[in-house]
Design an enzyme around this catalytic site. Structure first.
Site, PDB file in Angstrom:
ATOM      1  N   ALA A 138       0.698  -1.407  -0.085  1.00  0.00           N
ATOM      2  CA  ALA A 138      -0.255  -0.006  -0.023  1.00  0.00           C
ATOM      3  C   ALA A 138       0.915   0.840  -0.184  1.00  0.00           C
ATOM      4  CB  ALA A 138      -0.491  -0.162   0.929  1.00  0.00           C
ATOM      5  N   SER A 139       0.542   2.180  -0.339  1.00  0.00           N
ATOM      6  CA  SER A 139       1.347   3.617  -0.748  1.00  0.00           C
ATOM      7  C   SER A 139       0.181   4.676  -0.430  1.00  0.00           C
ATOM      8  CB  SER A 139       1.653   3.485  -2.133  1.00  0.00           C
ATOM      9  OG  SER A 139       2.194   4.741  -2.262  1.00  0.00           O
ATOM     10  N   ALA A 140       0.095   4.969   0.333  1.00  0.00           N
ATOM     11  CA  ALA A 140      -0.654   7.014   0.492  1.00  0.00           C
ATOM     12  C   ALA A 140       0.006   7.499   0.810  1.00  0.00           C
ATOM     13  CB  ALA A 140      -0.951   6.053   2.266  1.00  0.00           C
ATOM     14  N   SER A 141      -0.505   9.034   0.937  1.00  0.00           N
ATOM     15  CA  SER A 141      -0.125   9.908   1.438  1.00  0.00           C
ATOM     16  C   SER A 141       1.026  10.689   2.453  1.00  0.00           C
ATOM     17  CB  SER A 141      -1.557  10.740   1.622  1.00  0.00           C
ATOM     18  OG  SER A 141      -2.001  10.328   3.097  1.00  0.00           O
ATOM     19  N   GLN A 144       4.319   4.429   2.982  1.00  0.00           N
ATOM     20  CA  GLN A 144       4.197   3.563   1.854  1.00  0.00           C
ATOM     21  C   GLN A 144       4.195   2.067   2.963  1.00  0.00           C
ATOM     22  OE1 GLN A 144       5.864   4.328  -0.984  1.00  0.00           O
ATOM     23  NE2 GLN A 144       7.570   2.910  -0.232  1.00  0.00           N
ATOM     24  N   VAL A 145       3.746   1.355   3.329  1.00  0.00           N
ATOM     25  CA  VAL A 145       3.741  -0.073   3.522  1.00  0.00           C
ATOM     26  C   VAL A 145       4.566  -1.066   2.649  1.00  0.00           C
ATOM     27  CG1 VAL A 145       2.549  -1.323   5.262  1.00  0.00           C
ATOM     28  CG2 VAL A 145       1.858   1.199   4.827  1.00  0.00           C
ATOM     29  N   ASP A 294     -10.376   7.941  10.775  1.00  0.00           N
ATOM     30  CA  ASP A 294     -10.127   7.855   9.331  1.00  0.00           C
ATOM     31  C   ASP A 294     -10.486   6.516   9.337  1.00  0.00           C
ATOM     32  OD1 ASP A 294      -8.962   8.729   6.971  1.00  0.00           O
ATOM     33  OD2 ASP A 294      -7.334   7.293   7.138  1.00  0.00           O
TER      34      ASP A 294
END
Length: 333
Positions: A138-141, A144-145, A294
């Site tokens: 996963a790549s978030a703002s 990333q994971v 969230d």
């Protein structure tokens, strides 16, 4: 040779970023932003006419808003994700487009991941992990994971913060506030929605998310709050491998709540799952006074035996006793 970033004056960085932001908004037909930032003098005189006559200008406003956010990067994407959870404030067409922002942020290179982890943990990666996936799941703002396995065989996920994200967020939130001030002066609807106040709240929240130890503390608190609830699972934190910019957490095997077809194929009861999630949030708000801030689809998983797992605790909310009492009366009524 260019100067290192730390020697670049802030006013210069702010000017460059303002020009980037204004150009992106202008490109997608939101001309007032560039005008508010007094940037139009830097653009060709006939640029506006070209944009208006282009096919992209004829796209729905909601699509153009989403494209602006994607181009402007992590800070704006995070803001868009938060807005996408507010159907009480935002029209459905815009919500639909903003929901596409979740889990779709481009990743940063693995060599930067390794460099940051080794710097933060003060040891080579192979001393910490038996294996470490080069490609993020996963790549978030903000980060990333990556999947990884510790030397004792425990499966974990490692959240790594984006390089220079703190400086970027500082510049972007200052510009956002400036734009909010201009928007409230120019548009009645912007003042109605208290744009400046919203930006200030967002700035406070996102700056807290930059410290992963706060998120880890939140996770521990949720784990204690739900320790007697067999329907909800909170992953454990590996504190020995967690710092301000690196978070190592127990790996969750499950299906994202948005993957309805997969849930049905497993024979899971969607009505039951809805009740579990609803009860969990009622507990958080009305009993614990500490809730997940969230709860988008990417942060809720269903594990075996229909146990619901929550992840990503960077954004939380607190309800004081008086507010809890008033909200309980509201729900009962």
């Amino acid at each position: 040779m260019p100067l290192p970033d730390r020697f670049t004056p802030k006013f210069y960085k702010m000017g460059v970023r303002a020009l980037e932001v204004g150009a992106v908004f202008y490109k997608h037909g939101f001309f007032w932003v560039a005008e508010a930032l007094e940037l139009t003098r830097y653009f060709p005189k006939n640029l506006k006419e070209k944009i208006v006559s282009a096919d992209d200008y004829k796209l729905p406003v909601a699509v153009r808003i989403r494209r602006v956010i994607e181009e402007l990067g992590p800070t704006y994407i995070k803001g868009g994700q938060i807005i996408s959870s507010r159907p009480d404030l935002i029209p459905q067409d815009i919500l639909k487009e903003l929901s596409k922002l979740q889990d779709e942020v481009p990743p940063f290179p693995y060599d930067q991941v390794q460099e940051l982890i080794e710097l933060e943990l003060n040891m080579p990666m192979d001393k910490v992990f038996r294996s470490f996936a080069r490609r993020p799941i996963a790549s978030a703002s903000i980060g990333q994971v990556h999947e990884a396995v510790l030397h004792d065989g425990r499966e974990v996920v490692v959240k790594v913060q984006r390089p220079n994200i703190e400086q970027m967020i500082q510049l972007d939130t200052e510009l956002m506030r400036l734009l909010a001030v201009h928007a409230e002066k120019r548009f009645t609807w912007a003042k109605l929605y208290n744009f400046v106040e919203r930006v200030e709240e967002f700035t406070k929240t996102i700056r807290q998310e930059l410290d992963y130890t706060i998120e880890a503390q939140n996770a521990d608190r949720f784990k204690i709050n739900f320790e007697d609830d067999e329907t909800i699972y909170i992953p454990g934190i590996h504190w020995e491998y967690t710092t301000k910019r690196v978070l190592t957490m127990e790996y969750i095997h499950g299906i994202k709540i948005k993957d309805k077809d997969k849930l049905v194929a497993k024979g899971y009861d969607l009505t039951y799952l809805t009740e579990v999630i609803g009860n969990a949030f009622i507990k958080m708000v009305l009993i614990d006074g500490f809730f997940h801030g969230d709860p988008h689809f990417g942060n809720i998983f269903v594990m075996e035996n229909q146990i619901v797992a929550l992840i990503d605790f960077g954004m939380v909310g607190v309800v004081d006793p008086i507010m809890k009492k008033n909200m309980a009366k509201y729900f009962i009524a």
